[in-house]
Scaffold this active site. Structure first.
Site, PDB file in Angstrom:
ATOM      1  N   GLY A 129       0.812  -1.224   0.000  1.00 54.19           N
ATOM      2  CA  GLY A 129       0.000   0.000   0.000  1.00 54.19           C
ATOM      3  C   GLY A 129       0.839   1.265   0.000  1.00 54.19           C
ATOM      4  O   GLY A 129       0.348   2.333  -0.364  1.00 54.19           O
ATOM      5  N   GLU A 132       1.580   1.741  -3.527  1.00 52.16           N
ATOM      6  CA  GLU A 132       0.308   2.170  -4.142  1.00 52.16           C
ATOM      7  C   GLU A 132      -0.015   3.632  -3.822  1.00 52.16           C
ATOM      8  O   GLU A 132      -0.553   4.345  -4.669  1.00 52.16           O
ATOM      9  CB  GLU A 132      -0.827   1.259  -3.676  1.00 52.16           C
ATOM     10  CG  GLU A 132      -0.723  -0.125  -4.305  1.00 52.16           C
ATOM     11  CD  GLU A 132      -1.774  -1.075  -3.769  1.00 52.16           C
ATOM     12  OE1 GLU A 132      -1.793  -1.300  -2.538  1.00 52.16           O
ATOM     13  OE2 GLU A 132      -2.570  -1.573  -4.560  1.00 52.16           O
ATOM     14  N   GLU A 152       2.275  -8.237  -1.581  1.00 48.78           N
ATOM     15  CA  GLU A 152       1.023  -8.831  -1.100  1.00 48.78           C
ATOM     16  C   GLU A 152       0.932 -10.319  -1.389  1.00 48.78           C
ATOM     17  O   GLU A 152       0.304 -11.080  -0.641  1.00 48.78           O
ATOM     18  CB  GLU A 152      -0.185  -8.121  -1.748  1.00 48.78           C
ATOM     19  CG  GLU A 152      -0.386  -6.688  -1.284  1.00 48.78           C
ATOM     20  CD  GLU A 152       0.372  -5.650  -2.077  1.00 48.78           C
ATOM     21  OE1 GLU A 152       1.294  -6.017  -2.843  1.00 48.78           O
ATOM     22  OE2 GLU A 152       0.063  -4.458  -1.941  1.00 48.78           O
TER      23      GLU A 152
HETATM   24  N1  COA Z   1       1.937  -3.591   8.706  1.00 49.61           N
HETATM   25  C1  COA Z   1       2.057  -3.581  10.044  1.00 49.61           C
HETATM   26  N2  COA Z   1       3.233  -3.470  10.682  1.00 49.61           N
HETATM   27  C2  COA Z   1       4.330  -3.365   9.919  1.00 49.61           C
HETATM   28  C3  COA Z   1       4.284  -3.373   8.512  1.00 49.61           C
HETATM   29  C4  COA Z   1       3.015  -3.489   7.906  1.00 49.61           C
HETATM   30  N3  COA Z   1       2.854  -3.474   6.598  1.00 49.61           N
HETATM   31  N4  COA Z   1       5.548  -3.276   8.034  1.00 49.61           N
HETATM   32  C5  COA Z   1       6.350  -3.184   9.099  1.00 49.61           C
HETATM   33  N5  COA Z   1       5.628  -3.250  10.240  1.00 49.61           N
HETATM   34  C6  COA Z   1       6.111  -3.178  11.604  1.00 49.61           C
HETATM   35  C7  COA Z   1       6.764  -4.478  12.069  1.00 49.61           C
HETATM   36  O1  COA Z   1       5.779  -5.388  12.514  1.00 49.61           O
HETATM   37  C8  COA Z   1       7.649  -3.966  13.179  1.00 49.61           C
HETATM   38  O2  COA Z   1       6.851  -3.721  14.334  1.00 49.61           O
HETATM   39  P1  COA Z   1       7.437  -4.096  15.811  1.00 49.61           P
HETATM   40  O3  COA Z   1       8.765  -3.381  15.908  1.00 49.61           O
HETATM   41  O4  COA Z   1       6.412  -3.570  16.744  1.00 49.61           O
HETATM   42  O5  COA Z   1       7.594  -5.579  15.812  1.00 49.61           O
HETATM   43  C9  COA Z   1       8.103  -2.611  12.676  1.00 49.61           C
HETATM   44  O6  COA Z   1       7.155  -2.214  11.689  1.00 49.61           O
HETATM   45  C10 COA Z   1       9.488  -2.637  12.023  1.00 49.61           C
HETATM   46  O7  COA Z   1       9.465  -3.613  11.013  1.00 49.61           O
HETATM   47  P2  COA Z   1      10.530  -4.812  10.937  1.00 49.61           P
HETATM   48  O8  COA Z   1       9.909  -5.898  10.112  1.00 49.61           O
HETATM   49  O9  COA Z   1      11.002  -5.169  12.283  1.00 49.61           O
HETATM   50  O10 COA Z   1      11.687  -4.069  10.149  1.00 49.61           O
HETATM   51  P3  COA Z   1      12.791  -4.753   9.231  1.00 49.61           P
HETATM   52  O11 COA Z   1      13.810  -3.709   8.991  1.00 49.61           O
HETATM   53  O12 COA Z   1      13.231  -6.043   9.805  1.00 49.61           O
HETATM   54  O13 COA Z   1      12.027  -5.107   7.876  1.00 49.61           O
HETATM   55  C11 COA Z   1      10.494  -4.679   6.056  1.00 49.61           C
HETATM   56  C12 COA Z   1      11.483  -4.074   7.084  1.00 49.61           C
HETATM   57  C13 COA Z   1       9.855  -3.501   5.304  1.00 49.61           C
HETATM   58  C14 COA Z   1      11.244  -5.561   5.072  1.00 49.61           C
HETATM   59  C15 COA Z   1       9.416  -5.503   6.792  1.00 49.61           C
HETATM   60  O14 COA Z   1       8.888  -4.730   7.853  1.00 49.61           O
HETATM   61  C16 COA Z   1       8.271  -5.955   5.936  1.00 49.61           C
HETATM   62  O15 COA Z   1       8.416  -6.854   5.136  1.00 49.61           O
HETATM   63  N6  COA Z   1       7.076  -5.326   6.116  1.00 49.61           N
HETATM   64  C17 COA Z   1       5.852  -5.722   5.480  1.00 49.61           C
HETATM   65  C18 COA Z   1       5.827  -5.300   4.031  1.00 49.61           C
HETATM   66  C19 COA Z   1       4.570  -5.784   3.358  1.00 49.61           C
HETATM   67  O16 COA Z   1       4.335  -6.971   3.194  1.00 49.61           O
HETATM   68  N7  COA Z   1       3.732  -4.845   2.941  1.00 49.61           N
HETATM   69  C20 COA Z   1       2.515  -5.129   2.240  1.00 49.61           C
HETATM   70  C21 COA Z   1       1.372  -5.075   3.147  1.00 49.61           C
HETATM   71  S1  COA Z   1      -0.149  -5.331   2.260  1.00 49.61           S
END
Ligand code: COA
Length: 278
Positions: A129, A132, A152
């Protein structure tokens, strides 16, 4: 609102005409969650979209993510993010009836439908998103450390904020397919070569460059920037020959505005145009 999930700063445009022009800067403000878009973020974005559409003073909108907070002791710093997607924690246990109303009236479409120029200032992760939301803006500037993607598919989902459609129109069918089907990350250089972003800027210069561009756009006639946006947008939505007719009709109609006379006279007299916005 319990927490300010988005902060709004209206920055005055120096020397704008008609006087009083502002650039509205929206900062997604959940840095601990990488600015993931939850229900409250959507509400805040939609509310601001309605406001800027009806506020003649607003010339241009910049959307950005809050910078990471100082890490708590013993914790690693969070990475920079524009928005790491929709808030995944809100997806658990939901069925289609639960999510349909939300997706039928979402922030991505609200931003897309803003009548004024919009710029995404992407610094860090723009995923799902987040990509997006950037795609819903007219222009994207990104820092060198930015990463885009539509992950996604890794959640058993597809993009639901218009990503398949807007991405395909921006980068073409094959590239959009690769991004959506692989769920892989796209670095800033690749995003530039594909046309996802207009420009890559050194991390420390992003804010300044973005505001410079927003200011440049904001100094044009506010009426004409809206017409220009509508005309270019027509290219995405209309068959070619209809698009050319639409453009001609918009162009001709501008000859009945004061700003056309002001702009042409200013050019001929080598002076600065002082737009009136009509
Ligand atoms: N929704 C909710 N929480 C999210 C999020 C999302 N899309 N993306 C990151 N967060 C949160 C994590 O849960 C974490 O929370 P916490 O510290 O309370 O546990 C915090 O943000 C930091 O993220 P983290 O994953 O620990 O950072 P990282 O540096 O290890 O990894 C990413 C960064 C971006 C690679 C990873 O957070 C990720 O893959 N996020 C989801 C991306 C995604 O699938 N987006 C599409 C959603 S439809």
């Amino acid at each position: 609102m319990a927490q300010d999930v988005m902060t709004v700063e209206d920055v005055e445009v120096d020397g704008s005409n008609p006087k009083g022009g502002i650039i509205s800067v929206w900062t997604l403000n959940r840095p601990d969650k990488l600015n993931a878009l939850n229900t409250e973020s959507h509400k805040a974005i939609k509310k601001e979209c309605a406001r800027v559409n009806s506020d003649d003073n607003v010339r241009c909108i910049v959307i950005k993510g809050a910078t990471p907070l100082e890490p708590r002791e013993g914790k690693r710093p969070k990475p920079h993010a524009f928005a790491a997607g929709a808030d995944i924690s809100e997806f658990a246990g939901k069925d289609s009836d639960d999510v349909r109303p939300f997706f039928e009236d979402n922030a991505w479409e609200a931003v897309w439908n803003v009548s004024k120029p919009t710029i995404a200032m992407v610094d860090g992760f723009a995923l799902g998103g987040g990509t997006e939301l950037a795609l819903s803006c007219d222009i994207r500037l990104a820092s060198e450390r930015s990463t885009f993607g539509q992950p996604e598919i890794n959640l058993g989902l597809i993009p639901g904020g218009g990503g398949t459609q807007r991405l395909c129109r921006l980068v073409g069918y094959g590239r959009a397919m690769e991004i959506v089907l692989s769920g892989g990350m796209v670095g800033a250089e690749d995003a530039l070569s594909m046309g996802i972003v207009n420009r890559i800027v050194p991390n420390d210069d992003l804010e300044e460059e973005t505001m410079k561009l927003a200011t440049e756009i904001s100094k044009k006639s506010p009426h004409v920037t809206k017409v220009a946006k509508r005309a270019v947008r027509g290219a995405l939505e209309l068959p070619f020959s209809e698009g050319v007719l639409m453009e001609r009709s918009e162009f001709v109609a501008l000859f009945d505005t004061e700003d056309k006379e002001i702009g042409v006279t200013a050019f001929l007299e080598r002076s600065d145009a002082e737009w009136v916005g009509k």
